[in-house]
Structures are given as structure tokens and as C-alpha cells.
Design a protein around this motif. Sequence first.
Motif, PDB file in Angstrom:
ATOM      1  N   ARG A 147       0.837  -1.211   0.000  1.00 62.95           N
ATOM      2  CA  ARG A 147       0.000   0.000   0.000  1.00 62.95           C
ATOM      3  C   ARG A 147       0.865   1.252   0.000  1.00 62.95           C
ATOM      4  NH1 ARG A 147      -4.568  -2.319   3.983  1.00 62.95           N
ATOM      5  NH2 ARG A 147      -5.934  -3.099   2.355  1.00 62.95           N
ATOM      6  N   SER A 148       1.941   1.224   0.773  1.00 61.14           N
ATOM      7  CA  SER A 148       2.858   2.360   0.811  1.00 61.14           C
ATOM      8  C   SER A 148       3.522   2.562  -0.554  1.00 61.14           C
ATOM      9  CB  SER A 148       3.913   2.128   1.898  1.00 61.14           C
ATOM     10  OG  SER A 148       4.872   3.140   1.881  1.00 61.14           O
ATOM     11  N   MET A 149       3.959   1.481  -1.151  1.00 62.80           N
ATOM     12  CA  MET A 149       4.589   1.555  -2.473  1.00 62.80           C
ATOM     13  C   MET A 149       3.594   2.092  -3.510  1.00 62.80           C
ATOM     14  SD  MET A 149       6.608  -2.098  -2.278  1.00 62.80           S
ATOM     15  CE  MET A 149       6.598  -2.371  -4.011  1.00 62.80           C
ATOM     16  N   ARG A 150       2.361   1.612  -3.421  1.00 59.90           N
ATOM     17  CA  ARG A 150       1.329   2.060  -4.365  1.00 59.90           C
ATOM     18  C   ARG A 150       1.076   3.553  -4.196  1.00 59.90           C
ATOM     19  NH1 ARG A 150      -3.733   3.290  -5.504  1.00 59.90           N
ATOM     20  NH2 ARG A 150      -4.857   2.219  -7.164  1.00 59.90           N
ATOM     21  N   GLY A 151       1.006   4.021  -2.955  1.00 56.80           N
ATOM     22  CA  GLY A 151       0.775   5.438  -2.700  1.00 56.80           C
ATOM     23  C   GLY A 151       1.894   6.306  -3.257  1.00 56.80           C
ATOM     24  N   ALA A 152       3.131   5.877  -3.033  1.00 58.41           N
ATOM     25  CA  ALA A 152       4.273   6.641  -3.538  1.00 58.41           C
ATOM     26  C   ALA A 152       4.276   6.676  -5.066  1.00 58.41           C
ATOM     27  CB  ALA A 152       5.580   6.041  -3.011  1.00 58.41           C
ATOM     28  N   LEU A 153       3.987   5.541  -5.663  1.00 56.75           N
ATOM     29  CA  LEU A 153       3.964   5.474  -7.129  1.00 56.75           C
ATOM     30  C   LEU A 153       2.798   6.288  -7.688  1.00 56.75           C
ATOM     31  CD1 LEU A 153       5.392   4.355  -9.576  1.00 56.75           C
ATOM     32  CD2 LEU A 153       4.061   2.256  -9.328  1.00 56.75           C
ATOM     33  N   ARG A 154       1.656   6.264  -7.016  1.00 57.76           N
ATOM     34  CA  ARG A 154       0.503   7.056  -7.453  1.00 57.76           C
ATOM     35  C   ARG A 154       0.854   8.540  -7.451  1.00 57.76           C
ATOM     36  NH1 ARG A 154      -2.666   7.444 -10.888  1.00 57.76           N
ATOM     37  NH2 ARG A 154      -3.059   5.246 -10.646  1.00 57.76           N
ATOM     38  N   GLN A 155       1.548   9.012  -6.430  1.00 58.19           N
ATOM     39  CA  GLN A 155       1.958  10.415  -6.364  1.00 58.19           C
ATOM     40  C   GLN A 155       2.868  10.764  -7.536  1.00 58.19           C
ATOM     41  OE1 GLN A 155       3.713  10.833  -2.479  1.00 58.19           O
ATOM     42  NE2 GLN A 155       1.783  11.476  -1.556  1.00 58.19           N
ATOM     43  N   LEU A 156       3.788   9.880  -7.862  1.00 56.01           N
ATOM     44  CA  LEU A 156       4.699  10.140  -8.980  1.00 56.01           C
ATOM     45  C   LEU A 156       3.949  10.169 -10.308  1.00 56.01           C
ATOM     46  CD1 LEU A 156       7.740   7.934  -7.915  1.00 56.01           C
ATOM     47  CD2 LEU A 156       7.619  10.451  -7.946  1.00 56.01           C
ATOM     48  N   VAL A 157       3.016   9.259 -10.485  1.00 53.09           N
ATOM     49  CA  VAL A 157       2.226   9.229 -11.724  1.00 53.09           C
ATOM     50  C   VAL A 157       1.401  10.504 -11.843  1.00 53.09           C
ATOM     51  CG1 VAL A 157       0.287   8.059 -12.883  1.00 53.09           C
ATOM     52  CG2 VAL A 157       2.200   6.724 -11.969  1.00 53.09           C
ATOM     53  N   ASP A 158       0.781  10.910 -10.734  1.00 51.50           N
ATOM     54  CA  ASP A 158      -0.002  12.148 -10.756  1.00 51.50           C
ATOM     55  C   ASP A 158       0.876  13.351 -11.075  1.00 51.50           C
ATOM     56  OD1 ASP A 158      -2.254  10.683 -10.161  1.00 51.50           O
ATOM     57  OD2 ASP A 158      -2.304  11.246  -8.033  1.00 51.50           O
ATOM     58  N   ALA A 159       2.082  13.404 -10.489  1.00 54.56           N
ATOM     59  CA  ALA A 159       3.010  14.507 -10.754  1.00 54.56           C
ATOM     60  C   ALA A 159       3.439  14.499 -12.213  1.00 54.56           C
ATOM     61  CB  ALA A 159       4.228  14.404  -9.841  1.00 54.56           C
ATOM     62  N   CYS A 160       3.595  13.325 -12.777  1.00 50.56           N
ATOM     63  CA  CYS A 160       3.999  13.208 -14.177  1.00 50.56           C
ATOM     64  C   CYS A 160       2.883  13.729 -15.085  1.00 50.56           C
ATOM     65  CB  CYS A 160       4.306  11.748 -14.494  1.00 50.56           C
ATOM     66  SG  CYS A 160       4.963  11.470 -16.151  1.00 50.56           S
ATOM     67  N   HIS A 161       1.663  13.395 -14.740  1.00 49.02           N
ATOM     68  CA  HIS A 161       0.513  13.799 -15.546  1.00 49.02           C
ATOM     69  C   HIS A 161       0.304  15.311 -15.503  1.00 49.02           C
ATOM     70  CE1 HIS A 161      -3.277  13.329 -17.611  1.00 49.02           C
ATOM     71  NE2 HIS A 161      -3.891  14.005 -16.651  1.00 49.02           N
ATOM     72  N   ARG A 162       0.475  15.915 -14.319  1.00 49.59           N
ATOM     73  CA  ARG A 162       0.247  17.354 -14.138  1.00 49.59           C
ATOM     74  C   ARG A 162       1.463  18.186 -14.521  1.00 49.59           C
ATOM     75  NH1 ARG A 162      -0.964  15.611  -9.002  1.00 49.59           N
ATOM     76  NH2 ARG A 162       0.864  16.699  -8.262  1.00 49.59           N
ATOM     77  N   GLY A 163       2.617  17.582 -14.448  1.00 52.81           N
ATOM     78  CA  GLY A 163       3.858  18.334 -14.537  1.00 52.81           C
ATOM     79  C   GLY A 163       4.114  18.993 -15.882  1.00 52.81           C
ATOM     80  N   ALA A 164       4.660  20.189 -15.799  1.00 50.46           N
ATOM     81  CA  ALA A 164       5.059  20.920 -16.990  1.00 50.46           C
ATOM     82  C   ALA A 164       6.583  20.922 -17.125  1.00 50.46           C
ATOM     83  CB  ALA A 164       4.536  22.354 -16.928  1.00 50.46           C
ATOM     84  N   ALA A 165       7.267  20.354 -16.129  1.00 53.18           N
ATOM     85  CA  ALA A 165       8.725  20.346 -16.147  1.00 53.18           C
ATOM     86  C   ALA A 165       9.222  19.457 -17.291  1.00 53.18           C
ATOM     87  CB  ALA A 165       9.265  19.826 -14.817  1.00 53.18           C
ATOM     88  N   ALA A 166      10.409  19.779 -17.759  1.00 48.43           N
ATOM     89  CA  ALA A 166      10.992  19.009 -18.857  1.00 48.43           C
ATOM     90  C   ALA A 166      11.363  17.598 -18.400  1.00 48.43           C
ATOM     91  CB  ALA A 166      12.221  19.726 -19.401  1.00 48.43           C
ATOM     92  N   GLU A 167      11.780  17.459 -17.142  1.00 49.59           N
ATOM     93  CA  GLU A 167      12.175  16.156 -16.628  1.00 49.59           C
ATOM     94  C   GLU A 167      10.944  15.375 -16.173  1.00 49.59           C
ATOM     95  OE1 GLU A 167      13.675  18.992 -15.321  1.00 49.59           O
ATOM     96  OE2 GLU A 167      15.361  18.860 -16.689  1.00 49.59           O
TER      97      GLU A 167
END
Length: 130
Positions: A99-119
Motif C-alpha cells: 500500500r505504501s509503495m502504491r501510494g508513492a507510485l501514485r503520487q509520482l504518476v499524478d506529478a507526471c501527468h500534471r507536470g510541466a517540467a521538462a524532466e
Amino acid sequence: MLITETAREAGVNTQTLRYYERRGLLPKPARRGSGYRDYSDEAVRLVRFIKRAQELGFSLDEVEELVRLRGVRRAERHRVRAIAEHKIVDIDRKIAQLRSMRGALRQLVDACHRGAAAECPIIEALNEEA
């Protein structure tokens, strides 16, 4: 019965039977006059027992202990119960980690989807040193 018949009846392959023999989970079968292994019906039952225990998450070391405890008397059932209770605690710990791993990965996926950064935030997080 021959090793191929035994494996088929037990739902495993012949290498699994040989491995269980080497580990001591399955007693070495008698040999026929031709030198072929001659397995009993009990060997099939034992292999099925081992496979069911593994499906419940028991390691082969734990299965080895359970095999030794097969047919245990009522007064000693607490030993079997203790092994199962320990496995439940282990499963609960793994669920919490997942569950912890899923939560951390979900945050990264959400940041990737919203992110405007080049990286890519996922790649950047994986590149970070611990």
C-alpha cells in the motif's frame, strides 16, 4: 507409479518432484527393478499438500515444518496454529508495504501527468540517491 505419472497427478513437473526429494520434503521413492522411481499415492497427496501450502504463502522452510507436523495430535495443534498466525502477520506486513509503495507510485504518476517540467518526475525520483 512412475515420476511422470506422479507429477501429472500432483499437478507439478518432474523437476519439482526431484527438487522436493533433494530438499527432503518428499521421501525418496522405492526403485523398480529397472531403476525407475516408484512413487506411491501418498507422494501425490504430499505434493498437493506442499503446493496448497505454497499457494497460501508459506515458504518451503515453513512447508517443511508443516510437513513434519502432518497428522499432529490435538494437543500439539498449537504448533501448526503458531506457524499460520506468524504467516498472517507476515502477510499483513507485506500488504502495508505494498500500500505504501502504491501510494508513492501514485503520487509520482499524478506529478507526471500534471507536470510541466521538462524532466519526468518518475525518472527523477528513481535517479535520486537514497
